[in-house]
Design an enzyme around this catalytic site. Sequence first.
Site, PDB file in Angstrom:
ATOM      1  N   ASP A  11       0.858  -1.193   0.000  1.00 32.95           N
ATOM      2  CA  ASP A  11       0.000   0.000   0.000  1.00 32.95           C
ATOM      3  C   ASP A  11       0.891   1.238   0.000  1.00 32.95           C
ATOM      4  OD1 ASP A  11      -2.330   1.604   0.306  1.00 32.95           O
ATOM      5  OD2 ASP A  11      -1.956   1.739   2.446  1.00 32.95           O
ATOM      6  N   SER A  12       0.251   2.376  -0.241  1.00 32.94           N
ATOM      7  CA  SER A  12       0.968   3.647  -0.216  1.00 32.94           C
ATOM      8  C   SER A  12       1.378   4.026   1.217  1.00 32.94           C
ATOM      9  CB  SER A  12       0.070   4.739  -0.781  1.00 32.94           C
ATOM     10  OG  SER A  12      -1.151   4.769  -0.075  1.00 32.94           O
ATOM     11  N   TYR A  43      -0.763   8.756  -2.068  1.00 32.58           N
ATOM     12  CA  TYR A  43      -0.625   8.570  -3.516  1.00 32.58           C
ATOM     13  C   TYR A  43      -1.857   9.122  -4.256  1.00 32.58           C
ATOM     14  CZ  TYR A  43       3.267   5.130  -3.270  1.00 32.58           C
ATOM     15  OH  TYR A  43       4.469   4.487  -3.096  1.00 32.58           O
ATOM     16  N   CYS A  74      -3.691  -1.140  -2.168  1.00 33.99           N
ATOM     17  CA  CYS A  74      -3.980   0.280  -2.399  1.00 33.99           C
ATOM     18  C   CYS A  74      -4.852   0.437  -3.649  1.00 33.99           C
ATOM     19  CB  CYS A  74      -2.658   1.010  -2.592  1.00 33.99           C
ATOM     20  SG  CYS A  74      -2.846   2.755  -2.966  1.00 33.99           S
ATOM     21  N   ASN A  75      -6.006   1.034  -3.456  1.00 33.20           N
ATOM     22  CA  ASN A  75      -6.926   1.222  -4.584  1.00 33.20           C
ATOM     23  C   ASN A  75      -6.324   2.136  -5.642  1.00 33.20           C
ATOM     24  OD1 ASN A  75      -9.977   0.277  -3.734  1.00 33.20           O
ATOM     25  ND2 ASN A  75      -8.649   0.681  -2.011  1.00 33.20           N
ATOM     26  N   THR A  76      -5.582   3.147  -5.186  1.00 29.01           N
ATOM     27  CA  THR A  76      -4.997   4.100  -6.131  1.00 29.01           C
ATOM     28  C   THR A  76      -3.973   3.404  -7.027  1.00 29.01           C
ATOM     29  OG1 THR A  76      -5.371   5.861  -4.528  1.00 29.01           O
ATOM     30  CG2 THR A  76      -3.803   6.313  -6.281  1.00 29.01           C
ATOM     31  N   GLU A 154      -7.100   9.269   9.298  1.00 36.93           N
ATOM     32  CA  GLU A 154      -5.780   9.284   9.946  1.00 36.93           C
ATOM     33  C   GLU A 154      -5.818  10.116  11.228  1.00 36.93           C
ATOM     34  OE1 GLU A 154      -2.385   9.422   7.535  1.00 36.93           O
ATOM     35  OE2 GLU A 154      -3.104   7.611   6.527  1.00 36.93           O
ATOM     36  N   CYS A 186     -11.184   2.569  -1.169  1.00 40.89           N
ATOM     37  CA  CYS A 186      -9.964   3.163  -0.594  1.00 40.89           C
ATOM     38  C   CYS A 186      -9.644   2.404   0.690  1.00 40.89           C
ATOM     39  CB  CYS A 186     -10.195   4.643  -0.288  1.00 40.89           C
ATOM     40  SG  CYS A 186      -8.816   5.435   0.563  1.00 40.89           S
ATOM     41  N   THR A 187      -8.361   2.172   0.918  1.00 34.39           N
ATOM     42  CA  THR A 187      -7.923   1.413   2.101  1.00 34.39           C
ATOM     43  C   THR A 187      -8.476   1.962   3.416  1.00 34.39           C
ATOM     44  OG1 THR A 187      -5.974   2.841   1.974  1.00 34.39           O
ATOM     45  CG2 THR A 187      -5.720   0.569   1.233  1.00 34.39           C
ATOM     46  N   HIS A 188      -8.663   3.284   3.460  1.00 32.61           N
ATOM     47  CA  HIS A 188      -9.043   3.913   4.729  1.00 32.61           C
ATOM     48  C   HIS A 188     -10.535   3.808   5.047  1.00 32.61           C
ATOM     49  CE1 HIS A 188      -5.074   5.462   4.253  1.00 32.61           C
ATOM     50  NE2 HIS A 188      -5.153   6.287   5.269  1.00 32.61           N
TER      51      HIS A 188
HETATM   52  N1  DGL Z   1      -4.090   3.718  -0.087  1.00 30.29           N
HETATM   53  C1  DGL Z   1      -4.799   4.747  -0.807  1.00 30.29           C
HETATM   54  C2  DGL Z   1      -6.000   4.114  -1.526  1.00 30.29           C
HETATM   55  O1  DGL Z   1      -6.467   3.059  -1.186  1.00 30.29           O
HETATM   56  C3  DGL Z   1      -5.281   5.847   0.121  1.00 30.29           C
HETATM   57  C4  DGL Z   1      -4.150   6.701   0.682  1.00 30.29           C
HETATM   58  C5  DGL Z   1      -3.389   7.438  -0.385  1.00 30.29           C
HETATM   59  O2  DGL Z   1      -3.943   8.377  -1.003  1.00 30.29           O
HETATM   60  O3  DGL Z   1      -2.247   7.071  -0.633  1.00 30.29           O
HETATM   61  O4  DGL Z   1      -6.483   4.692  -2.473  1.00 30.29           O
END
Ligand code: DGL
Length: 267
Positions: A11-12, A43, A74-76, A154, A186-188
Site C-alpha cells: 500500500d501507499s 498517492y 492500495c486502490n490508487t 488518519e 480506498c484502504t481507509h
Molecule cells: N491507499 C490509498 C487508496 O487506497 C489511500 C491513501 C493514499 O492516497 O495514498 O487509495
Amino acid sequence: MDRSRPIGVFDSGIGGLTVVRALMERLPLEHIVYFGDSARVPYGIKSVATIEHYTAQITDFLLQQNVKMLIVACNTMAAVASQVVQERARDIPVIDVIEAGALAAVEQSGGHGIGVIGTPTTINSNAYARRIHELDAGARVYSQACPLFVPLVEEGWLDHPVTRLTAQEYLRPVLAEDVASLVLGCTHYPLLKPLLKEVVGPGVRLVDSATTTAQLAAARLQALALMRTQTTRPDYRYVVTDVPLRFQTIGERFLGRSLGQVERFEW
Ligand code: DGL
C-alpha cells in the site's frame, strides 16, 4: 512453488493494514510481508507517472522477498498501475482490491445502481467503472471522489460530526440515484463503516474491499494449490519507508491488533 512462501501485500502507507487484517482472519496460517510507503503517502493525489514509478519499486522489493502471491491493497495503485505490477510479477499471481471490489459489487447490486467512492486519482481513472462494466455491461455506476476521508481517518475522527457532515455532502449525489451498494474504494474507508452505514441507510450495502480481497486471495490460493499447510504460527513482517509520529497508534487501529516490530526501509 513452495506453499510456505509469504504473501506480499502493499500500500501507499499503512491503510493497507485493513487488508492484512482481513487476510489474517480469512487465511490465519499464511505468512505475510507488508510493505507500506509511509514516507511518500498519500498517492491518491499524485500523477499517474509518479504512482507507476513507485509501484514498480515496491513490486520489485516484494518479489525479492520471495513472495508466492502479490496483493495490491492500495486502490490508487490498483487503479492506475496494475499493469506495472502484472508485468514485473510474471508468473506470480496478483490480486488487487479493484478486481475484488468490482466482483462483489456486481454480485450484490441485483441490477440496481452501484456507487463507488475513492481518492481523486482512483475515481478519475474510472478503473472501478471499467472493471464493473466488464463483468456487467449494463451496470449503472455512480462515482464520487472523497479526498477528505483519508486525512479524517488518519486523524482518528471515525465517529465525529465533521466526518458525518463531510460524508453527507460527498454522498448526496450518489444517494440521489437508485444505488443498492456502495464500494468503499480506498484502504481507509473500512474504518468509516459504522458512520457510513448511518449516512447511507439500510437500503444500501457497503462493499468492503478489504474483506472481498481476502476472499478472492483465499479462492486463488486454493485453486493454485498454494495454501500453506503447516500449522505453526505464521510470521508477519511490516516494512515501511518512514515511521512518523503516532504511526503505532494509527497502524494498530487499522490492523485491529498490536503491530509488534516494524522494519524501516530506505530506497
Ligand atoms: N491507499 C490509498 C487508496 O487506497 C489511500 C491513501 C493514499 O492516497 O495514498 O487509495
